[in-house]
Design an enzyme around this catalytic site. Structure first.
Site, PDB file in Angstrom:
ATOM      1  N   SER A  39       0.885  -1.227  -0.066  1.00 49.79           N
ATOM      2  CA  SER A  39      -0.001  -0.162   0.274  1.00 49.79           C
ATOM      3  C   SER A  39       0.719   1.190  -0.046  1.00 49.79           C
ATOM      4  O   SER A  39       1.914   1.273   0.488  1.00 49.79           O
ATOM      5  CB  SER A  39      -0.990   0.014   1.330  1.00 49.79           C
ATOM      6  OG  SER A  39      -1.573   1.314   1.369  1.00 49.79           O
ATOM      7  N   TYR A  62      -2.666   5.805  -4.801  1.00 49.22           N
ATOM      8  CA  TYR A  62      -3.774   6.432  -4.346  1.00 49.22           C
ATOM      9  C   TYR A  62      -3.405   7.901  -4.955  1.00 49.22           C
ATOM     10  O   TYR A  62      -2.486   8.288  -5.069  1.00 49.22           O
ATOM     11  CB  TYR A  62      -3.835   6.735  -2.583  1.00 49.22           C
ATOM     12  CG  TYR A  62      -4.442   5.485  -1.845  1.00 49.22           C
ATOM     13  CD1 TYR A  62      -5.932   5.184  -2.256  1.00 49.22           C
ATOM     14  CD2 TYR A  62      -3.783   4.700  -1.175  1.00 49.22           C
ATOM     15  CE1 TYR A  62      -6.609   4.324  -1.484  1.00 49.22           C
ATOM     16  CE2 TYR A  62      -4.323   3.642  -0.442  1.00 49.22           C
ATOM     17  CZ  TYR A  62      -5.720   3.318  -0.629  1.00 49.22           C
ATOM     18  OH  TYR A  62      -6.245   2.235   0.057  1.00 49.22           O
ATOM     19  N   THR A  88      -6.047   2.755  -7.255  1.00 51.66           N
ATOM     20  CA  THR A  88      -7.242   2.584  -6.457  1.00 51.66           C
ATOM     21  C   THR A  88      -8.119   3.324  -7.050  1.00 51.66           C
ATOM     22  O   THR A  88      -8.338   4.652  -6.543  1.00 51.66           O
ATOM     23  CB  THR A  88      -6.799   2.613  -5.076  1.00 51.66           C
ATOM     24  OG1 THR A  88      -6.033   1.882  -4.705  1.00 51.66           O
ATOM     25  CG2 THR A  88      -8.327   2.167  -4.198  1.00 51.66           C
ATOM     26  N   LYS A 185      -8.162  -0.707  -9.473  1.00 46.01           N
ATOM     27  CA  LYS A 185      -8.384  -1.440  -8.340  1.00 46.01           C
ATOM     28  C   LYS A 185      -9.826  -0.858  -7.850  1.00 46.01           C
ATOM     29  O   LYS A 185      -9.639   0.369  -7.249  1.00 46.01           O
ATOM     30  CB  LYS A 185      -7.441  -1.511  -7.080  1.00 46.01           C
ATOM     31  CG  LYS A 185      -7.880  -2.304  -5.933  1.00 46.01           C
ATOM     32  CD  LYS A 185      -6.826  -2.110  -4.733  1.00 46.01           C
ATOM     33  CE  LYS A 185      -7.347  -2.435  -3.600  1.00 46.01           C
ATOM     34  NZ  LYS A 185      -8.444  -2.046  -3.090  1.00 46.01           N
ATOM     35  N   HIS A 209     -13.855  -2.261  -2.120  1.00 51.39           N
ATOM     36  CA  HIS A 209     -12.988  -1.749  -0.842  1.00 51.39           C
ATOM     37  C   HIS A 209     -13.362  -2.513   0.226  1.00 51.39           C
ATOM     38  O   HIS A 209     -13.628  -1.802   1.425  1.00 51.39           O
ATOM     39  CB  HIS A 209     -12.907  -0.580  -0.920  1.00 51.39           C
ATOM     40  CG  HIS A 209     -11.509   0.127  -0.346  1.00 51.39           C
ATOM     41  ND1 HIS A 209     -10.546   0.129  -1.168  1.00 51.39           N
ATOM     42  CD2 HIS A 209     -10.929   0.234   0.862  1.00 51.39           C
ATOM     43  CE1 HIS A 209      -9.326   0.520  -0.596  1.00 51.39           C
ATOM     44  NE2 HIS A 209      -9.797   0.551   0.745  1.00 51.39           N
TER      45      HIS A 209
END
Length: 277
Positions: A39, A62, A88, A185, A209
């Site tokens: 992440s 992100y 994401t 994603k 999510h």
């Protein structure tokens, strides 16, 4: 090629759960030769992970308002020779994380009467937190204070720091900048899956999510067949979320293969029909 039908998905703040955090998970991914997802909110840097893990690695990206932070994350993951970039798209805003609201969870942990009681009942966690190296978010700390030296909730991070105006052009540009395997994603419809193919994605992750961003939505598994049937011959499709044990993994693996085989058979029949005519 992976030896397992699943990979270790990116999870933020892993050193809050155990002081080894991503180091331990990365070693497990290497041992069993599967992909390790890291992440942007990881507590161990991509550089360190790359030095430890030589099996496939994916960076979960992100899209921040701070373009300098975006560029830094991309370039660091690329320099660390990560194999896949996953943008994401299912957390443009923070969901109503009721458990976090109830417990007052923040990063770094905030001292309250409730948290002090929790620390007291789990003394080794507190000792390890204080003695096993400073807790930090290495991919963010040079750009933002949130989550590093300022107590903030994850929901607040998503709502205030991520760029809610992100669009398909941004995704296409990021895909081009990465220049390698690129996935979205958070795909939950056939139309979006087709659009992902159009912008150059080599994979998609069917994900909501964890079902905690919206009041209600279909489960990723319920979307799988129609998405694989539509684009399964054009890119890799990963079903993410909702797995509690090996049985659902096996069932999903078999169903995806069944759907893909039906697609292949249909294409072969169409080809034969065209040739015959």
């Amino acid at each position: 090629k992976l030896d397992l039908p699943f990979y270790l998905a990116p999870t933020a703040l892993q050193r809050l759960f155990h002081y080894d955090g991503e180091r331990a998970v990365g070693k497990a991914a290497k041992k069993f030769n599967t992909m390790f997802g890291v992440s942007a909110l990881a507590t161990v840097s991509v550089e360190e992970i790359s030095s430890m893990v030589d099996t496939p690695k994916m960076f979960q990206f992100y899209f921040h308002k701070d373009r300098g932070l975006n560029d830094s994350c991309l370039e660091r993951a690329k320099a660390a020779k990560f194999d896949v970039m996953a943008l994401t798209v299912d957390t443009i805003t923070g969901g109503n994380r009721e458990r976090d609201l109830r417990t007052g969870f923040t990063s770094p942990p905030k001292l309250t009467l409730s948290s002090l009681f929790s620390f007291a009942t789990k003394p080794m966690w507190g000792i390890n937190y204080l003695t096993k190296g400073k807790f930090e978010l290495p991919h963010l700390q040079d750009h933002v204070k949130e989550g590093t030296d300022t107590n903030t909730s994850i929901g607040n991070y998503f709502s205030t720091m991520l760029d809610q105006s992100m669009n398909w052009k941004d995704a296409e540009k990021l895909c081009s900048q990465w220049g390698g395997h690129f996935a979205l994603k958070g795909i939950m419809s056939v139309d979006d899956a087709k659009r992902a193919v159009d912008i150059g994605c080599t994979g998609i992750m069917v994900s909501n999510h964890g079902g905690r961003q919206l009041d209600g939505s279909r489960a990723p598994f319920d979307q799988l067949a129609e998405i694989v049937d539509s684009v399964g011959d054009k890119l890799d499709v990963i079903c993410e979320g909702g797995f509690q044990r090996g049985t659902p993994v096996s069932y999903t693996h078999l169903r995806a293969h069944e759907t893909l085989m039906n697609l292949v058979c249909r294409l072969l029949l169409e080809k034969k029909t065209t040739a015959a005519s």
